[in-house]
Scaffold this motif. Structure first.
Motif, short mmCIF file in Angstrom:
data_model
loop_
_atom_site.label_atom_id
_atom_site.label_comp_id
_atom_site.label_asym_id
_atom_site.label_seq_id
_atom_site.Cartn_x
_atom_site.Cartn_y
_atom_site.Cartn_z
N GLY A 91 1.03 -0.94 -0.08
CA GLY A 91 0.25 0.18 -0.12
C GLY A 91 0.80 1.27 -0.03
O GLY A 91 2.27 0.85 0.13
N GLU A 127 -11.07 2.12 2.93
CA GLU A 127 -10.50 1.68 2.34
C GLU A 127 -10.59 3.00 1.61
O GLU A 127 -11.29 3.68 1.06
CB GLU A 127 -10.40 0.28 1.22
CG GLU A 127 -10.70 -1.01 2.32
CD GLU A 127 -11.41 -2.17 1.02
OE1 GLU A 127 -10.52 -2.33 0.23
OE2 GLU A 127 -11.93 -2.82 1.89
N PHE A 160 -8.33 3.79 -2.65
CA PHE A 160 -7.61 3.24 -3.24
C PHE A 160 -7.61 3.96 -4.80
O PHE A 160 -8.30 4.52 -5.14
CB PHE A 160 -7.36 1.53 -3.97
CG PHE A 160 -8.82 1.04 -4.40
CD1 PHE A 160 -9.05 1.94 -5.34
CD2 PHE A 160 -10.47 1.06 -4.29
CE1 PHE A 160 -10.44 0.88 -6.41
CE2 PHE A 160 -11.20 0.81 -4.24
CZ PHE A 160 -11.41 1.15 -6.30
N ASN A 180 -3.15 0.78 -7.15
CA ASN A 180 -2.85 0.83 -6.18
C ASN A 180 -3.36 1.61 -5.12
O ASN A 180 -4.28 2.43 -4.78
CB ASN A 180 -1.84 1.91 -6.24
CG ASN A 180 -0.87 1.96 -7.14
OD1 ASN A 180 0.13 0.87 -7.51
ND2 ASN A 180 -1.28 1.64 -8.70
N TRP A 181 -3.47 0.35 -3.45
CA TRP A 181 -4.19 0.45 -2.35
C TRP A 181 -3.47 2.39 -1.38
O TRP A 181 -2.07 1.97 -1.75
CB TRP A 181 -4.78 -0.15 -2.40
CG TRP A 181 -3.98 -1.34 -0.60
CD1 TRP A 181 -2.65 -1.92 -1.45
CD2 TRP A 181 -3.39 -1.46 0.19
NE1 TRP A 181 -1.89 -2.77 -0.86
CE2 TRP A 181 -2.46 -2.60 0.45
CE3 TRP A 181 -4.31 -1.03 1.76
CZ2 TRP A 181 -1.87 -2.49 1.22
CZ3 TRP A 181 -3.92 -1.73 2.82
CH2 TRP A 181 -2.64 -1.48 3.28
N HIS A 238 -8.10 -3.51 3.03
CA HIS A 238 -7.75 -3.57 1.36
C HIS A 238 -8.38 -4.51 0.59
O HIS A 238 -7.96 -5.23 -0.04
CB HIS A 238 -6.10 -3.43 0.37
CG HIS A 238 -5.66 -3.95 1.02
ND1 HIS A 238 -5.62 -5.77 1.15
CD2 HIS A 238 -4.66 -4.41 2.53
CE1 HIS A 238 -4.30 -6.50 1.58
NE2 HIS A 238 -4.45 -5.61 2.75
N TYR A 249 -10.43 -3.52 -3.00
CA TYR A 249 -8.70 -3.16 -3.55
C TYR A 249 -8.87 -4.41 -3.79
O TYR A 249 -8.45 -5.09 -5.12
CB TYR A 249 -7.93 -2.30 -2.82
CG TYR A 249 -6.61 -2.73 -3.70
CD1 TYR A 249 -6.69 -1.57 -4.89
CD2 TYR A 249 -5.64 -3.63 -3.06
CE1 TYR A 249 -5.09 -1.98 -5.47
CE2 TYR A 249 -4.66 -3.57 -4.08
CZ TYR A 249 -4.28 -2.92 -5.18
OH TYR A 249 -3.36 -2.64 -6.10
N ASP A 250 -8.03 -5.18 -3.07
CA ASP A 250 -8.20 -7.05 -3.59
C ASP A 250 -8.42 -7.71 -4.65
O ASP A 250 -8.65 -7.73 -6.22
CB ASP A 250 -7.88 -7.99 -2.34
CG ASP A 250 -6.43 -7.52 -1.62
OD1 ASP A 250 -6.01 -6.55 -1.78
OD2 ASP A 250 -6.43 -8.31 -0.65
N THR A 276 -8.92 -5.43 -7.65
CA THR A 276 -7.92 -5.27 -8.67
C THR A 276 -8.41 -7.08 -9.73
O THR A 276 -7.91 -7.49 -10.84
CB THR A 276 -6.55 -5.89 -8.18
OG1 THR A 276 -6.66 -4.55 -7.32
CG2 THR A 276 -5.29 -6.36 -8.74
#
Length: 285
Positions: free
Chosen positions: A133, A247, A249, A258-259, A270, A273-274, A277
């Motif tokens: 991160g 969160e 990002f 990108n977080w 995150h 975010y995961d 992505t």
């Protein structure tokens, strides 16, 4: 940057100077840029990127090169030709710059345009998720312009982004968030559009606040909805709202996703975010 580029349909080496000092992109920033992602012989979302480019040229009243406007397939073949010339067979970024012709005086003498195609190697085929991160700063010394030109990759907010990026570096941060003249969060200087998750909702600044309308912006929101998040792209973002987030990002075609791990003294998760992505990588295959 790789060894060859295309200028108005012809391939040159980067050490061959084909630009005049009276180039209008250099003198006035009178140009539009579009960055496209590619990997393993596939150019992703080419038509959407070219549509973005044409919309920006229309707003700036720059006559598009005929090959881009009327012969899109030939232009695609030209992009493919420079990729092959530079022997880029894994991940890469393509940068297209279109600038107005017409001489070095402020008022152009003729209405025409020129273009450049460059490529940049990226060793990663996929958009790799960040493990650690970023640490992010706020930058409010030079506000970003909020208007239709800021929704495209023009020069209208480049100085504000450069100043913010330098501030982040001096502050030992990876990036900095820009504000507009109304004190609303616009985007990250380097990494692009900003996304804020709180509970089951994801927010991103509205286009009227001055953020870049990147092709990946719509893709992020689509994947977020598929992962059960309610999407809000109409509500302006404030400093306090970001500090209350679960969160944060960033995402752009050029920088990937990108977080944010830290913003001031706040730490972030995150989880989404995961997932997002992973979903984006499914689109870029």
């Amino acid at each position: 940057m790789d060894t060859h580029y295309i200028y108005n349909g012809f391939i040159y080496q980067h050490n061959e100077q084909k630009f005049s000092v009276s180039n209008r992109a250099l003198l006035f920033g009178d140009c539009v840029t579009e960055v496209i992602r590619a990997a393993q012989g596939k150019i992703f979302f080419f038509d959407q990127h070219i549509d973005n480019l044409l919309k920006a040229l229309e707003i700036l009243e720059i006559v598009p090169p005929k090959k881009i406007l009327l012969q899109r397939q030939l232009f695609l073949e030209e992009v493919t030709r420079i990729i092959n010339k530079n022997k880029l067979f894994k991940g890469l970024l393509i940068r297209i710059i279109v600038f107005r012709g017409g001489g070095s005086e402020l008022l152009p003498k003729i209405e025409d345009s020129e273009y450049v195609i460059e490529t940049f190697a990226d060793s990663a085929v996929e958009i790799l998720p960040s493990k650690t991160g970023m640490s992010m700063a706020f930058y409010d010394a030079l506000p970003a312009y909020a208007g239709v030109l800021s929704n495209y990759d023009t020069h209208v907010n480049k100085i504000a982004k450069i100043k913010a990026a330098k501030y982040a570096q001096e502050s030992k941060k990876q990036d900095a968030l820009l504000y507009n003249h109304s004190g609303k969060i616009v985007e990250a200087a380097i990494m692009g559009n900003v996304y804020v998750v709180k509970g089951q909702k994801i927010n991103t600044p509205p286009l009227v606040d001055g953020c870049f309308n990147d092709v990946m912006r719509g893709q992020i929101l689509q994947v977020a909805q598929e992962n059960g998040l309610e999407v809000d792209e109409n509500t302006s973002l404030t400093t306090e709202f970001l500090k209350q987030a679960d969160e944060i990002f960033t995402a752009s075609t050029a920088a990937g996703i990108n977080w944010v791990a830290a913003l001031d003294d706040k730490r972030f998760y995150h989880k989404y975010y995961d997932r997002i992505t992973k979903g984006i990588n499914q689109l870029y295959k």
